[in-house]
Design a protein around this motif. Structure first.
Motif, PDB file in Angstrom:
ATOM      1  N   TRP A 194       0.380  -1.392  -0.314  1.00  0.00           N
ATOM      2  CA  TRP A 194      -0.021  -0.235  -0.438  1.00  0.00           C
ATOM      3  C   TRP A 194       0.707   1.626   0.109  1.00  0.00           C
ATOM      4  O   TRP A 194       2.556   1.561  -0.076  1.00  0.00           O
ATOM      5  CB  TRP A 194      -0.980  -0.237   0.959  1.00  0.00           C
ATOM      6  N   THR A 195      -0.008   2.167  -0.095  1.00  0.00           N
ATOM      7  CA  THR A 195       0.939   3.672   0.275  1.00  0.00           C
ATOM      8  C   THR A 195       1.867   3.739   1.022  1.00  0.00           C
ATOM      9  O   THR A 195       0.974   3.487   2.196  1.00  0.00           O
ATOM     10  CB  THR A 195       0.185   5.071  -0.566  1.00  0.00           C
ATOM     11  N   PRO A 196       3.438   4.136   1.524  1.00  0.00           N
ATOM     12  CA  PRO A 196       3.276   4.265   2.381  1.00  0.00           C
ATOM     13  C   PRO A 196       3.256   5.872   3.439  1.00  0.00           C
ATOM     14  O   PRO A 196       2.885   6.952   2.606  1.00  0.00           O
ATOM     15  CB  PRO A 196       5.007   4.204   1.872  1.00  0.00           C
ATOM     16  N   TYR A 197       3.568   5.573   4.390  1.00  0.00           N
ATOM     17  CA  TYR A 197       2.732   6.679   4.820  1.00  0.00           C
ATOM     18  C   TYR A 197       3.656   6.680   6.474  1.00  0.00           C
ATOM     19  O   TYR A 197       4.509   6.072   7.296  1.00  0.00           O
ATOM     20  CB  TYR A 197       1.468   6.673   5.622  1.00  0.00           C
ATOM     21  N   LYS A 198       4.560   8.614   6.156  1.00  0.00           N
ATOM     22  CA  LYS A 198       4.558   8.550   8.165  1.00  0.00           C
ATOM     23  C   LYS A 198       3.611   9.653   8.526  1.00  0.00           C
ATOM     24  O   LYS A 198       3.724  10.915   8.229  1.00  0.00           O
ATOM     25  CB  LYS A 198       6.216   8.565   7.433  1.00  0.00           C
ATOM     26  N   PRO A 199       4.346   9.733   9.894  1.00  0.00           N
ATOM     27  CA  PRO A 199       3.927  10.958  11.517  1.00  0.00           C
ATOM     28  C   PRO A 199       4.863  12.124  11.063  1.00  0.00           C
ATOM     29  O   PRO A 199       5.955  11.746  10.567  1.00  0.00           O
ATOM     30  CB  PRO A 199       3.399  10.062  12.829  1.00  0.00           C
ATOM     31  N   ASN A 200       3.592  13.147  11.099  1.00  0.00           N
ATOM     32  CA  ASN A 200       4.394  14.430  10.704  1.00  0.00           C
ATOM     33  C   ASN A 200       5.088  15.050  12.493  1.00  0.00           C
ATOM     34  O   ASN A 200       4.220  14.271  13.381  1.00  0.00           O
ATOM     35  CB  ASN A 200       3.966  15.414   9.710  1.00  0.00           C
ATOM     36  N   ILE A 201       4.981  15.905  12.508  1.00  0.00           N
ATOM     37  CA  ILE A 201       5.456  16.388  14.199  1.00  0.00           C
ATOM     38  C   ILE A 201       4.524  16.817  15.026  1.00  0.00           C
ATOM     39  O   ILE A 201       4.350  16.360  15.607  1.00  0.00           O
ATOM     40  CB  ILE A 201       6.309  17.723  14.273  1.00  0.00           C
ATOM     41  N   TYR A 202       3.541  16.998  14.134  1.00  0.00           N
ATOM     42  CA  TYR A 202       1.589  16.781  15.135  1.00  0.00           C
ATOM     43  C   TYR A 202       1.313  15.810  14.743  1.00  0.00           C
ATOM     44  O   TYR A 202       0.172  15.438  15.103  1.00  0.00           O
ATOM     45  CB  TYR A 202       0.360  17.736  14.507  1.00  0.00           C
ATOM     46  N   GLY A 203       1.687  14.392  15.156  1.00  0.00           N
ATOM     47  CA  GLY A 203       1.264  12.690  14.784  1.00  0.00           C
ATOM     48  C   GLY A 203      -0.264  12.752  13.550  1.00  0.00           C
ATOM     49  O   GLY A 203      -0.664  12.195  13.556  1.00  0.00           O
ATOM     50  N   VAL A 204       0.014  13.537  12.779  1.00  0.00           N
ATOM     51  CA  VAL A 204      -0.841  13.135  11.346  1.00  0.00           C
ATOM     52  C   VAL A 204       0.064  12.339  10.373  1.00  0.00           C
ATOM     53  O   VAL A 204       1.222  12.787   9.831  1.00  0.00           O
ATOM     54  CB  VAL A 204      -0.999  14.985  11.048  1.00  0.00           C
ATOM     55  N   TYR A 205      -0.593  11.460  10.110  1.00  0.00           N
ATOM     56  CA  TYR A 205      -0.087  10.295   8.952  1.00  0.00           C
ATOM     57  C   TYR A 205      -0.338  10.987   7.370  1.00  0.00           C
ATOM     58  O   TYR A 205      -1.485  11.038   7.654  1.00  0.00           O
ATOM     59  CB  TYR A 205      -0.265   8.748   8.758  1.00  0.00           C
ATOM     60  N   LEU A 206       1.101  11.437   7.624  1.00  0.00           N
ATOM     61  CA  LEU A 206       1.224  11.500   5.573  1.00  0.00           C
ATOM     62  C   LEU A 206       1.861  10.895   4.171  1.00  0.00           C
ATOM     63  O   LEU A 206       2.532  10.169   5.053  1.00  0.00           O
ATOM     64  CB  LEU A 206       2.005  12.919   5.850  1.00  0.00           C
ATOM     65  N   PRO A 207       1.139  10.191   3.340  1.00  0.00           N
ATOM     66  CA  PRO A 207       1.374   9.715   2.535  1.00  0.00           C
ATOM     67  C   PRO A 207       2.570  10.346   1.471  1.00  0.00           C
ATOM     68  O   PRO A 207       2.941  11.288   1.086  1.00  0.00           O
ATOM     69  CB  PRO A 207       0.143   9.515   1.436  1.00  0.00           C
ATOM     70  N   GLN A 208       3.480   9.236   1.325  1.00  0.00           N
ATOM     71  CA  GLN A 208       5.126   9.900   1.111  1.00  0.00           C
ATOM     72  C   GLN A 208       4.517   9.519  -1.031  1.00  0.00           C
ATOM     73  O   GLN A 208       5.813  10.031  -1.229  1.00  0.00           O
ATOM     74  CB  GLN A 208       5.818   8.380   1.550  1.00  0.00           C
ATOM     75  N   GLN A 209       3.520   9.281  -0.987  1.00  0.00           N
ATOM     76  CA  GLN A 209       3.563   9.070  -2.684  1.00  0.00           C
ATOM     77  C   GLN A 209       1.845  10.043  -3.131  1.00  0.00           C
ATOM     78  O   GLN A 209       1.068   9.706  -1.954  1.00  0.00           O
ATOM     79  CB  GLN A 209       3.708   7.914  -2.919  1.00  0.00           C
ATOM     80  N   PRO A 210       1.640   9.948  -4.660  1.00  0.00           N
ATOM     81  CA  PRO A 210       0.462  10.329  -4.411  1.00  0.00           C
ATOM     82  C   PRO A 210      -0.109   8.795  -4.635  1.00  0.00           C
ATOM     83  O   PRO A 210      -0.153   8.381  -4.784  1.00  0.00           O
ATOM     84  CB  PRO A 210       0.777  10.914  -6.434  1.00  0.00           C
ATOM     85  N   VAL A 211      -1.608   9.786  -4.036  1.00  0.00           N
ATOM     86  CA  VAL A 211      -2.589   8.502  -3.377  1.00  0.00           C
ATOM     87  C   VAL A 211      -3.790   8.567  -4.814  1.00  0.00           C
ATOM     88  O   VAL A 211      -4.477   9.500  -5.199  1.00  0.00           O
ATOM     89  CB  VAL A 211      -3.165   8.586  -1.959  1.00  0.00           C
ATOM     90  N   GLU A 212      -4.605   7.467  -5.353  1.00  0.00           N
ATOM     91  CA  GLU A 212      -4.991   7.273  -6.403  1.00  0.00           C
ATOM     92  C   GLU A 212      -6.630   7.693  -5.342  1.00  0.00           C
ATOM     93  O   GLU A 212      -7.116   7.328  -4.738  1.00  0.00           O
ATOM     94  CB  GLU A 212      -4.822   6.041  -6.778  1.00  0.00           C
ATOM     95  N   ALA A 213      -7.464   8.246  -6.577  1.00  0.00           N
ATOM     96  CA  ALA A 213      -8.656   9.168  -5.978  1.00  0.00           C
ATOM     97  C   ALA A 213      -9.860   8.488  -6.976  1.00  0.00           C
ATOM     98  O   ALA A 213      -9.444   8.264  -8.009  1.00  0.00           O
ATOM     99  CB  ALA A 213      -8.283   9.953  -4.827  1.00  0.00           C
TER     100      ALA A 213
END
Length: 523
Positions: A194-213
């Motif tokens: 699946w798309t890799p995610y990582k948390p930012n400094i506020y703890g919100v998980y952000l996708p590291q690649q574009p996400v299909e919609a």
């Protein structure tokens, strides 16, 4: 003389008939005649059950090697598969402990696990409708849970499960959960590519690649306000109709009021003391769980549900696209609204196809995509909803991509209230297209600490097709972030406002709703 009396009697009969006709077929501003009394008339959608509107905003899969991914309700069938398995498991033996007893940052990065985010939280009484919980502990039963974490203990074959209270003061460990290490491995394994995610400094998980919609256009029909007028008033024949200063049509029987807005496509109903059909009142009905049950029953009886809806939470008495009232919004324990009054918001999902749904983010320009109710002591006293019902399938749809990586991070960095974000998720924004059709455009949306939802940024250019993306096995190695294309000039919806994050004890933040499954992943 007798002849004169006969003529006078005939005249009186004719006048009586004329008067009856005028009373029945009066002009606007006088009594409105309808053919039915208070009955359940034609519904705009099917009925639903309380458990149908209860599901996690987000699943976060932790691979135990610093890699993470996110599944939203629209990531089918994986999201549904994991939820169906968890619903078949039993959780018991709850023991209360401090949320700080475990190093959650370490658990997040080093332990294989599944984290369920429940938005603003669910009272345990309601959570028991979603999962099989066995507990007689009064403290646990009266609490509200906003996060569940299931993980494999490092170096052992033990699975541990924690339920976190919304206020962050406590965690409850389910010491008797029939989950095995194999269960956790299988569930997490579904997100390996699946798309890799990582948390930012506020703890919100952000996708590291574009996400299909996806984007789509679909036809709709608008139900007549008379349908709800007949349905909501005990004696529709006694209602009167008038237009207010804004041009909205208003029906009233002296106590209840039905206001028809947005060119006949939106209704706002108020009843200061409406008894709920089939539901009693009393102390048991003043709880959040009782209010939600009352709301679902009321919608079933008065219009039904046009597609999938999700309980987003209990908020201040406002529309989701409006600035909240001073004082902020309470969580699902209803603390901000008082013990006897709850404000409930149900979010609508748009279905693109069998395996793709996305939540509809509200807009002040076009009210659509949510149902809002006020419940007081088990009675619904206010009810807002759209009269639009969508056709079965889109007339046009196309794959679109939402930005990830540095482009999305830059958008979040541009918000003044970025520390308030509670959830980031793929959604769609609804626009009126041609006559009788609605266009749905994908966006990144945020839900803030006060419950407000805002559009963050729109899709990448139509020419972007995701062909440059590569997927790494997240269970084997750390993901390699892929630079994201810059959003097209017309793609951004504008960085207008708040975003909410709430970091938690583990350094994570709350989460969000649906997204489309597609080539290698969703949001």
């Amino acid at each position: 003389m007798e002849r004169a009396k006969t003529w006078m009697l005939a005249v009186l009969v004719v006048l009586s008939l004329v008067q009856s006709y005028m009373l029945s077929y009066s002009v606007p501003g006088t009594a409105v005649r309808t053919p039915q009394n208070y009955v359940n008339t034609e519904q705009m959608g099917p009925e639903s059950k309380t458990e149908d509107v209860l599901f996690p905003e987000q699943m976060i899969l932790h691979f135990g090697n610093g890699n993470h991914t996110v599944l939203n309700p629209g990531d089918l069938p994986f999201y549904s598969l994991i939820m169906s398995k968890l619903k078949g498991r039993q959780f018991g033996g709850f023991q209360r402990t401090s949320a700080e007893i475990v190093n959650w940052l370490e658990i997040r990065d080093r332990n294989l696990g599944i984290e369920l985010r429940l938005g603003s939280g669910l009272p345990v009484q309601l959570l028991s409708r979603m999962l099989q919980l066995e507990s007689s502990d009064g403290t646990f039963q009266s609490d509200t849970i906003d996060r569940i974490w299931i993980f494999r203990s490092a170096g052992s074959e033990e699975v541990r499960t924690f339920f976190f209270s919304t206020d962050g003061s406590a965690a409850y460990e389910a010491t008797q959960a029939d989950l095995t290490v194999r269960d956790v491995e299988d569930d997490v394994g579904l997100g390996e590519y699946w798309t890799p995610y990582k948390p930012n400094i506020y703890g919100v998980y952000l996708p590291q690649q574009p996400v299909e919609a996806a984007e789509a256009e679909t036809n709709y029909q608008t139900y007549s306000p008379d349908l709800l007028q007949r349905n909501l008033f005990f004696d529709p024949g006694m209602t009167r109709s008038r237009k207010d200063r804004t041009g909205s049509q208003v029906y009233t029987d002296g106590k209840r009021t039905l206001q028809v807005e947005q060119d006949g496509q939106w209704i706002s109903y108020t009843d200061p003391a409406a008894p709920l059909s089939g539901a009693g009142t009393g102390a048991s009905r003043t709880t959040p769980a009782g209010s939600i049950s009352s709301s679902v029953l009321f919608v079933n009886q008065h219009g039904g549900w046009d597609g999938l809806h999700q309980l987003e939470g209990m908020t201040e008495p406002r529309r989701p696209d409006r600035t909240p009232q001073p004082g902020g919004s309470g969580a699902a324990n209803g603390s901000s609204a008082g013990a006897d009054q709850h404000f409930l918001l149900f979010r609508q999902y748009f279905r693109f196809g069998e395996n793709r749904i996305l939540p509809i983010v509200p807009s002040p320009e076009f009210r659509f995509g949510y149902i809002q109710l006020t419940v007081q002591q088990g009675n619904v006293t206010a009810y807002e909803r759209s009269l639009i019902t969508l056709s079965g399938s889109p007339t046009r749809k196309a794959v679109r991509w939402l930005p990830g990586g540095s482009s999305l991070e830059a958008a979040i960095s541009g918000y003044e209230r970025r520390s308030e974000i509670r959830s980031l998720y793929p959604a769609v924004k609804a626009y009126r297209a041609d006559e009788g059709s609605i266009r749905f455009t994908p966006v990144w949306a945020v839900r803030l600490k006060d419950g407000t939802e805002q559009t963050l940024i729109g899709p990448l250019a139509e020419s972007y097709d995701g062909s440059d993306l590569t997927r790494t096995d997240l269970s084997a190695a750390a993901p390699t972030p892929t630079p994201s294309p810059t959003p097209s000039p017309g793609g951004s919806e504008g960085l207008q406002g708040p975003l909410a994050s709430g970091s938690t004890a583990d350094g994570g933040a709350a989460a969000d709703p649906a997204a489309g499954a597609g080539k290698g992943g969703s949001g």
